[in-house]
Design a protein around this motif. Structure first.
Motif, mmCIF file in Angstrom:
data_model
loop_
_atom_site.group_PDB
_atom_site.id
_atom_site.type_symbol
_atom_site.label_atom_id
_atom_site.label_comp_id
_atom_site.label_asym_id
_atom_site.label_seq_id
_atom_site.Cartn_x
_atom_site.Cartn_y
_atom_site.Cartn_z
ATOM 1 N N PRO A 24 0.808 -1.231 0.000
ATOM 2 C CA PRO A 24 0.000 0.000 0.000
ATOM 3 C C PRO A 24 0.839 1.279 0.000
ATOM 4 N N ARG A 25 2.041 1.227 0.560
ATOM 5 C CA ARG A 25 2.867 2.430 0.651
ATOM 6 C C ARG A 25 3.836 2.603 -0.508
ATOM 7 N N GLU A 26 4.462 1.507 -0.960
ATOM 8 C CA GLU A 26 5.487 1.647 -1.991
ATOM 9 C C GLU A 26 5.816 0.308 -2.636
ATOM 10 N N GLN A 27 6.475 0.391 -3.781
ATOM 11 C CA GLN A 27 6.970 -0.804 -4.442
ATOM 12 C C GLN A 27 8.346 -1.136 -3.887
ATOM 13 N N THR A 28 8.597 -2.429 -3.714
ATOM 14 C CA THR A 28 9.895 -2.881 -3.250
ATOM 15 C C THR A 28 10.371 -4.007 -4.154
ATOM 16 N N LEU A 29 11.610 -4.351 -3.991
ATOM 17 C CA LEU A 29 12.200 -5.457 -4.715
ATOM 18 C C LEU A 29 12.594 -6.506 -3.686
ATOM 19 N N LYS A 30 12.062 -7.705 -3.831
ATOM 20 C CA LYS A 30 12.396 -8.812 -2.930
ATOM 21 C C LYS A 30 13.425 -9.681 -3.633
ATOM 22 N N ILE A 31 14.462 -10.052 -2.902
ATOM 23 C CA ILE A 31 15.488 -10.940 -3.418
ATOM 24 C C ILE A 31 15.506 -12.179 -2.535
ATOM 25 N N TYR A 32 15.300 -13.327 -3.161
ATOM 26 C CA TYR A 32 15.348 -14.606 -2.465
ATOM 27 C C TYR A 32 16.639 -15.295 -2.874
ATOM 28 N N LEU A 33 17.533 -15.491 -1.907
ATOM 29 C CA LEU A 33 18.829 -16.114 -2.170
ATOM 30 C C LEU A 33 18.782 -17.584 -1.791
ATOM 31 N N LYS A 34 19.380 -18.413 -2.623
ATOM 32 C CA LYS A 34 19.464 -19.839 -2.310
ATOM 33 C C LYS A 34 20.290 -20.050 -1.045
ATOM 34 N N VAL A 66 12.275 -19.451 0.942
ATOM 35 C CA VAL A 66 13.443 -19.540 1.806
ATOM 36 C C VAL A 66 13.134 -18.768 3.090
ATOM 37 N N GLU A 67 13.914 -19.011 4.136
ATOM 38 C CA GLU A 67 13.625 -18.437 5.451
ATOM 39 C C GLU A 67 13.686 -16.914 5.482
ATOM 40 N N GLU A 68 14.607 -16.347 4.715
ATOM 41 C CA GLU A 68 14.811 -14.900 4.718
ATOM 42 C C GLU A 68 14.809 -14.362 3.300
ATOM 43 N N ASN A 69 14.595 -13.070 3.214
ATOM 44 C CA ASN A 69 14.732 -12.397 1.927
ATOM 45 C C ASN A 69 15.406 -11.056 2.167
ATOM 46 N N VAL A 70 15.945 -10.527 1.090
ATOM 47 C CA VAL A 70 16.540 -9.202 1.131
ATOM 48 C C VAL A 70 15.546 -8.275 0.438
ATOM 49 N N THR A 71 15.107 -7.243 1.133
ATOM 50 C CA THR A 71 14.141 -6.303 0.585
ATOM 51 C C THR A 71 14.854 -4.997 0.261
ATOM 52 N N VAL A 72 14.691 -4.563 -0.986
ATOM 53 C CA VAL A 72 15.332 -3.335 -1.452
ATOM 54 C C VAL A 72 14.254 -2.269 -1.622
ATOM 55 N N PHE A 73 14.446 -1.139 -0.964
ATOM 56 C CA PHE A 73 13.543 0.005 -1.076
ATOM 57 C C PHE A 73 14.200 1.022 -1.999
ATOM 58 N N ARG A 74 13.449 1.557 -2.926
ATOM 59 C CA ARG A 74 13.995 2.474 -3.924
ATOM 60 C C ARG A 74 13.824 3.921 -3.492
ATOM 61 N N LYS A 75 14.665 4.764 -4.074
ATOM 62 C CA LYS A 75 14.482 6.199 -3.899
ATOM 63 C C LYS A 75 13.278 6.622 -4.729
ATOM 64 N N GLU A 76 12.608 7.689 -4.320
ATOM 65 C CA GLU A 76 11.382 8.132 -4.984
ATOM 66 C C GLU A 76 11.549 8.404 -6.467
ATOM 67 N N SER A 79 12.805 4.383 -10.929
ATOM 68 C CA SER A 79 11.826 3.407 -11.409
ATOM 69 C C SER A 79 12.147 2.038 -10.813
ATOM 70 N N ILE A 80 11.135 1.347 -10.330
ATOM 71 C CA ILE A 80 11.340 0.011 -9.761
ATOM 72 C C ILE A 80 11.848 -0.957 -10.825
ATOM 73 N N ASN A 81 11.413 -0.770 -12.072
ATOM 74 C CA ASN A 81 11.869 -1.652 -13.153
ATOM 75 C C ASN A 81 13.346 -1.427 -13.469
ATOM 76 N N VAL A 82 13.768 -0.174 -13.475
ATOM 77 C CA VAL A 82 15.181 0.142 -13.703
ATOM 78 C C VAL A 82 16.020 -0.406 -12.554
ATOM 79 N N LEU A 83 15.528 -0.246 -11.334
ATOM 80 C CA LEU A 83 16.257 -0.746 -10.172
ATOM 81 C C LEU A 83 16.376 -2.268 -10.234
ATOM 82 N N LYS A 84 15.309 -2.943 -10.619
ATOM 83 C CA LYS A 84 15.350 -4.407 -10.738
ATOM 84 C C LYS A 84 16.400 -4.825 -11.758
#
Length: 103
Positions: A24-34, A66-76, A79-84
């Motif tokens: 609801p607040r923002e788009q994030t990028l989730k990274i799931y590492l093996k 997986v048990e954990e993920n790395v969540t990346v928050f972007r600057k305003e 673009s979330i697509n460019v960041l991905k």
């Protein structure tokens, strides 16, 4: 079918998988590492990528993850697509280098 695909992803999981998430607040990028032992090391490196505001290691909620993920928050202004694309490119190079060192 989706449950089966998630199960297969866990069995033959690549070194990482990224997903764009909408909250609801923002788009994030989730990274799931093996290998979740790399979470903290990669968190510190990812924080230096242009367009990244914050990186957190979080407990994954949900089945077949997986048990954990790395969540990346972007600057305003990023673009979330460019960041991905930036993060995926970085992770591809990182794991290629790690795999070459192990060979």
């Amino acid at each position: 079918m989706a449950l089966f695909v998630n199960f297969l992803n866990l069995i033959i999981m690549l070194p990482y998988r990224t997903e764009i998430r909408n909250s609801p607040r923002e788009q994030t990028l989730k990274i799931y590492l093996k290998d979740i032992s790399l979470d903290q090391e990669l968190k510190n490196i990812l924080e230096t990528i242009a367009g990244v505001r914050l990186v957190e290691v979080q407990e994954s909620i949900g089945r077949n993850r997986v048990e954990e993920n790395v969540t990346v928050f972007r600057k305003e202004d990023t673009s979330i697509n460019v960041l991905k694309e930036k993060v995926d490119t970085f992770l591809d190079k990182y794991f290629k280098k790690v795999n070459n060192e192990l060979s």
